[in-house]
Structures are given as C-alpha cells and as structure tokens.
Write an enzyme that holds these catalytic residues in place. Structure first.
Site: not given
Ligand code: AG3
Length: 282
Positions: A164-165
């Site tokens: 979950d990056s």
């Molecule tokens: N992690 C993935 C977020 C990616 C979003 N990218 C962007 N908005 N450009 C989310 C973390 C949630 N647990």
C-alpha cells in the site's frame, strides 16, 4: 479582518493535486486540520464539505472519508478470496490503517504492518477513526521501518503481502522497483500472494507496462486488475495480483459480510481489462 471575512477567506482556500501540469483535482477547504512536514513527507489533512476528511502526502491524495472503501476493499479482498489459508499477513506502507482494517475482517493469526513514517500513524489515530482502530488490534504488529529494509532483514514468511505505497516518488519510490519485488518473493510461503497498487492506467500506463515486464520474470502468475477510486487521478486505479501457484478466480473461498464495494461480480469484472490497457500488456 472581521469574522465574516475570515470565514469567506477560508471557504475559498483550496487544496489540490495536479495530475498533469494543467489539470487535476481540487478540494475546497472547510477546515485545515493538519499540515506538517514529517521527516519523510508533507502530511496534510483537510476537511471538505463533500468528501469529509482528506489526507494528502506531498500533495497526492491518499484517502478521503467518503471514498476510502473503494481502494481498501479492492486491494485486499481478491487475495483473501483465493488463498487456501491466509494466516500471516504483511502490509508494506498503509500507516493510515485502512488495508489493515480490511485484512482483520478475516480470522488471521497476525498482520505485520511496516510503515516508514511514525507521524503518519499518529495523524491517522487523531483524524481517521474509521481506519485507525485496526492499528490497536491485538493481531496487528506495527513496525516503524523502511519497507525494503524490513523485507531484507526479516526471516519471517507470509501468506499474503499487500503493498500500500504512494506513487513512485519520495519515500515510496523503492517499493516500485524490480529488486524490491524479488526480495518480497523470497518472504512468501507456499501458495503465497502479493497484491500491490500500481497507479493510474490512464496517466501511468507506461510504468504499469514496464512493471508487467519485470514482474513476469519474477512471478509465474501476474494479473493486473482495475477498480474505481473517485478521488485518484483518472478515477480508475490499477492493481497487480502476483503468485507462483494461485490464479485469481481459481476458487471462490470467502467474502466477508458488510462490504461496500467488493463482491464476487465486482471482483470478476475487475480482472477484465479495457482494450487500451489489455493490448499494452499482452
Ligand atoms: N495509497 C495509494 C495512493 C496513491 C494515490 N496516488 C495519487 N493520488 N496520485 C493509499 C493509501 C491508503 N491506505
């Protein structure tokens, strides 16, 4: 400045993410709740009339109160649905607790969550109470560390690993490389599964295609799938399911009650890729 003026001013403040130099998404800021540079990134929490609380890291939308379930459910449940006995789970990133909350719907033995930024966990506990209670669950073990270093150093092995990056810039960059996936594979139990978010199929297709190329050298089964996330760039988001033994849909073992996005039909549909993606991945 009068109270009215102050209020007006606040109403027009905006928080935004650029998707290209000339387009993006904006949120009117009802209240600015938190904005601080941690050792790793700028963490911002605002309240928006429609989306509720919104979390941005370095200006990139991570989660909102209103649409967080789209992402968290579709990232977590396809892997659990097919694994024969998911007991030991690893989450890399995900300090907000949303992926953890979904994983803890199952009777797992334990979940290790490795988050690089302790401030992220504190922010979630303070502002995101629908995500963070999972962080206090007795089955969860929180490790504050760089995900890649943790994987390199641990001798533990896992049934499912969730990545979950954030985007491949800043502290998350190392979680998108070939050598990271190579070491993740070494920490998998027999019939292990890895699931990662890999970006927007509309804006990041080249990087998704490149990733597909090197992942096929590491895993026998590499299956991309898509789901909606209203506040992410392009509104449609891409994930990858990796394994050496298990195909998504080889079986349908379990789907928890009470989900808001995920069900068997949605899961099946998620693996059906639109032509602009499919033709590039063939
Ligand atoms: N992690 C993935 C977020 C990616 C979003 N990218 C962007 N908005 N450009 C989310 C973390 C949630 N647990």
């Amino acid at each position: 400045m009068s109270r009215k003026e102050r209020e007006l001013r606040r109403e027009f403040l905006e928080s935004r993410e650029y998707h290209t130099p000339s387009s993006g998404i904006f949120f009117k800021v009802k209240r600015l709740l938190y904005r601080q540079k941690s050792a790793y990134q700028e963490i911002e929490v605002i309240e928006n009339e429609y989306f509720g609380k919104v979390l941005l890291l370095d200006g990139l939308v991570q989660t909102t109160e209103r649409d967080e379930f789209f992402y968290h459910e579709i990232l977590v449940h396809p892997g659990f649905m097919v694994h024969p006995n998911p007991q030991r789970i690893l989450i890399i990133g995900g300090g907000d607790g949303g992926v953890l909350r979904e994983a803890l719907r199952y009777p797992v033995e334990g979940v290790v969550l490795v988050e690089i930024d302790p401030q992220m966990i504190e922010v979630s506990k303070r502002y995101f109470p629908w995500l963070s209670p999972a962080l206090e669950d007795g089955r969860a073990e929180l490790v504050i560390a760089d995900g890649k270093n943790f994987i390199k150093g641990t001798d533990k092995t896992f049934d499912i690993v969730f990545i979950d990056s954030s985007d491949p810039v800043g502290p998350s960059a190392v979680l998108h490389d070939k050598d990271f996936y190579e070491i993740v594979k070494k920490r998998l139990n027999f019939e292990g599964i890895v699931v990662a978010q890999v970006g927007s199929p509309f804006f990041n297709l080249d990087s998704i295609v490149e990733r597909g190329g090197f992942l096929k050298e590491i895993f026998r089964i590499v299956r991309f799938y898509v789901g909606t996330v209203p506040t992410y760039p392009g509104g449609s988001w891409c994930y990858v399911f990796l394994s050496n033994e298990i195909e998504p849909f080889s079986v349908r073992r379990r789907v928890p009650e009470g989900l808001k996005y995920f069900n068997l039909d949605v899961c099946e549909a998620a693996f059906a890729l639109p032509n602009f993606i499919k033709t590039r991945l063939e």
